[in-house]
Write a protein that holds these residues in place. Structure first.
Motif, short mmCIF file in Angstrom:
data_model
loop_
_atom_site.label_atom_id
_atom_site.label_comp_id
_atom_site.label_asym_id
_atom_site.label_seq_id
_atom_site.Cartn_x
_atom_site.Cartn_y
_atom_site.Cartn_z
N MET A 1 0.84 -1.21 0.00
CA MET A 1 0.00 0.00 0.00
C MET A 1 0.86 1.24 0.00
O MET A 1 0.55 2.24 -0.63
N ALA A 2 1.99 1.17 0.72
CA ALA A 2 2.87 2.34 0.78
C ALA A 2 3.46 2.64 -0.58
O ALA A 2 3.64 3.79 -0.98
N ILE A 3 3.80 1.53 -1.31
CA ILE A 3 4.38 1.73 -2.64
C ILE A 3 3.36 2.36 -3.59
O ILE A 3 3.68 3.26 -4.36
N GLU A 4 2.12 1.89 -3.50
CA GLU A 4 1.07 2.46 -4.35
C GLU A 4 0.87 3.93 -4.05
O GLU A 4 0.71 4.76 -4.94
N LYS A 5 0.93 4.27 -2.78
CA LYS A 5 0.76 5.66 -2.40
C LYS A 5 1.90 6.50 -2.93
O LYS A 5 1.71 7.62 -3.42
N GLU A 6 3.11 5.94 -2.89
CA GLU A 6 4.26 6.69 -3.38
C GLU A 6 4.17 6.89 -4.89
O GLU A 6 4.47 7.95 -5.41
N ASN A 7 3.73 5.83 -5.61
CA ASN A 7 3.60 5.95 -7.05
C ASN A 7 2.54 6.96 -7.44
O ASN A 7 2.69 7.72 -8.39
N ASN A 8 1.44 6.96 -6.68
CA ASN A 8 0.38 7.92 -6.97
C ASN A 8 0.85 9.34 -6.75
O ASN A 8 0.48 10.26 -7.48
N ASN A 9 1.69 9.53 -5.73
CA ASN A 9 2.20 10.88 -5.46
C ASN A 9 3.18 11.34 -6.54
O ASN A 9 3.35 12.54 -6.77
N ASN A 10 3.85 10.37 -7.18
CA ASN A 10 4.83 10.72 -8.20
C ASN A 10 4.23 10.91 -9.59
O ASN A 10 4.93 11.28 -10.52
N GLU A 11 2.95 10.61 -9.74
CA GLU A 11 2.32 10.78 -11.05
C GLU A 11 2.23 12.26 -11.40
O GLU A 11 1.97 13.10 -10.54
N PRO A 12 2.47 12.60 -12.68
CA PRO A 12 2.39 14.01 -13.07
C PRO A 12 0.97 14.54 -12.95
O PRO A 12 0.00 13.84 -13.25
N LYS A 13 0.87 15.74 -12.47
CA LYS A 13 -0.44 16.36 -12.31
C LYS A 13 -1.01 16.73 -13.68
O LYS A 13 -0.27 17.11 -14.58
N PRO A 14 -2.31 16.57 -13.85
CA PRO A 14 -2.91 16.92 -15.14
C PRO A 14 -2.76 18.42 -15.43
O PRO A 14 -2.85 19.25 -14.54
N VAL A 15 -2.50 18.71 -16.70
CA VAL A 15 -2.33 20.10 -17.12
C VAL A 15 -3.69 20.75 -17.25
O VAL A 15 -4.61 20.20 -17.86
N GLY A 16 -3.84 21.94 -16.70
CA GLY A 16 -5.10 22.64 -16.77
C GLY A 16 -5.32 23.24 -18.14
O GLY A 16 -4.49 23.16 -19.04
N ALA A 17 -6.50 23.89 -18.30
CA ALA A 17 -6.84 24.49 -19.59
C ALA A 17 -5.87 25.60 -19.96
O ALA A 17 -5.50 25.76 -21.13
N PHE A 18 -5.44 26.36 -18.96
CA PHE A 18 -4.50 27.46 -19.21
C PHE A 18 -3.16 26.90 -19.70
O PHE A 18 -2.55 27.42 -20.65
N GLY A 19 -2.71 25.82 -19.08
CA GLY A 19 -1.45 25.21 -19.49
C GLY A 19 -1.55 24.58 -20.87
O GLY A 19 -0.61 24.67 -21.67
N ARG A 20 -2.69 23.96 -21.18
CA ARG A 20 -2.88 23.37 -22.51
C ARG A 20 -2.86 24.43 -23.59
O ARG A 20 -2.39 24.18 -24.70
N SER A 21 -3.38 25.60 -23.27
CA SER A 21 -3.37 26.70 -24.25
C SER A 21 -1.95 27.09 -24.60
O SER A 21 -1.63 27.32 -25.78
N PHE A 22 -1.08 27.16 -23.60
CA PHE A 22 0.32 27.51 -23.86
C PHE A 22 1.02 26.40 -24.65
O PHE A 22 1.85 26.68 -25.53
N ILE A 23 0.69 25.15 -24.34
CA ILE A 23 1.28 24.03 -25.07
C ILE A 23 0.86 24.07 -26.54
O ILE A 23 1.68 23.90 -27.46
N THR A 24 -0.43 24.31 -26.77
CA THR A 24 -0.93 24.41 -28.15
C THR A 24 -0.29 25.57 -28.89
O THR A 24 0.09 25.44 -30.06
N LEU A 25 -0.16 26.71 -28.20
CA LEU A 25 0.47 27.88 -28.82
C LEU A 25 1.91 27.58 -29.18
O LEU A 25 2.39 27.97 -30.26
N TYR A 26 2.61 26.88 -28.31
CA TYR A 26 4.00 26.50 -28.59
C TYR A 26 4.07 25.58 -29.81
O TYR A 26 4.96 25.73 -30.67
N GLU A 27 3.15 24.62 -29.89
CA GLU A 27 3.13 23.71 -31.03
C GLU A 27 2.82 24.43 -32.34
O GLU A 27 3.40 24.13 -33.38
N VAL A 28 1.91 25.40 -32.27
CA VAL A 28 1.55 26.15 -33.48
C VAL A 28 2.73 26.95 -33.99
O VAL A 28 3.05 26.93 -35.20
N PHE A 29 3.41 27.67 -33.10
CA PHE A 29 4.56 28.46 -33.53
C PHE A 29 5.70 27.56 -34.00
O PHE A 29 6.43 27.92 -34.93
#
Length: 266
Positions: A1-29
């Motif tokens: 259980m401790a290992i699962e908890k550690e793995n869950n804590n290490n997972e990357p946080k989902p990118v919000g809408a604001f962050g996705r906009s910057f990623i899309t803008l970067y890809e477009v340019f």
């Protein structure tokens, strides 16, 4: 259980809408930057470029002819009552010429091309992307970006100014029909009045706007198609996004260009 908890804590946080906009803008340019890099590097796909010019220009001529003629006819008919109140119906040819060459022809051609050409490019490249034809081109030592994207963007950029002035000419023919029927004005008198107030700056401004619109339509369609996914559903979304985004950007570019070129008219 401790290992699962550690793995869950290490997972990357989902990118919000604001962050996705910057990623899309970067890809477009990045996509636009890659185009300007590839366009100057040989080999040059002249045969495919000519084919795309034919597809974008010639195959759009009928729709543009119909729309341009009706626009000139209706614009003249709707403008007559306002001018007749001041006894200024003789100004109709000049009004039509200025309106078409300065604004209506580039904007109308851009919107038509966004609907027809933009959706076609987005759907075509999207279909090739989801069916892995683009990946197959890369495996066969062919540069798919140069063959598919560069040729289409160049073709649209070259063809749009030609279509714009063609739209203006067809629109004037529609206006000429209306003026001839109601005022009995000859074609020679009509075109002399329509073109006498057109300046070299108007021609340059319309040409620049058409080039910008053509580049925008093609680069948006190519980007949406090149990055489509999820099978046939992604192809439909790519075509729809190409049209909506291109039209939105055309209106913004029209406002910016009008403000910019108005500085030279003062």
């Amino acid at each position: 259980m401790a290992i699962e908890k550690e793995n869950n804590n290490n997972e990357p946080k989902p990118v919000g809408a604001f962050g996705r906009s910057f990623i899309t803008l970067y890809e477009v340019f990045g996509f636009i930057g890659r185009f300007f890099k590839e366009v100057f590097i040989p080999p040059y796909e002249f045969k495919e470029l000519m084919r795309q010019c034919y597809e974008i220009g010639y195959r759009s001529a009928l729709l543009i002819s119909t729309t341009g003629f009706i626009t000139g006819l209706v614009f003249t008919k709707q403008s007559r009552p306002s001018l007749s109140e001041f006894g200024a119906t003789s100004w109709l040819p000049s009004l039509v010429g200025i309106a078409l060459l300065r604004t209506l022809a580039p904007l109308l051609t851009g919107l038509i091309a966004a609907g027809k050409v933009g959706s076609s490019i987005g759907a075509e490249l999207g279909s090739m992307k989801v069916s892995e034809q683009i990946d197959a081109m890369e495996v066969s030592a062919t540069n798919p970006f140069k063959f598919l994207v560069v040729t289409r963007v160049l073709a649209a950029t070259i063809t749009m100014p030609i279509l714009t002035f063609y739209t203006a000419m067809i629109g004037m023919l529609g206006a000429l029909l209306n003026v001839s029927v109601n005022e009995g004005t000859s074609a020679t008198t009509f075109f002399q009045s329509a073109l006498e107030n057109i300046t070299f700056l108007d021609i340059i401004a319309s040409t620049i706007k058409a080039i910008i619109f053509g580049f925008t339509i093609a680069i948006v369609g190519c980007y949406q198609g090149y990055h489509s996914s999820k099978g046939t559903e992604g192809v439909g979304k790519a075509a729809n996004s190409a049209v909506v985004t291109a039209m939105f950007l055309i209106f913004i570019e029209e406002v910016v260009c009008v403000q910019f070129f108005s500085l030279f008219n003062t």
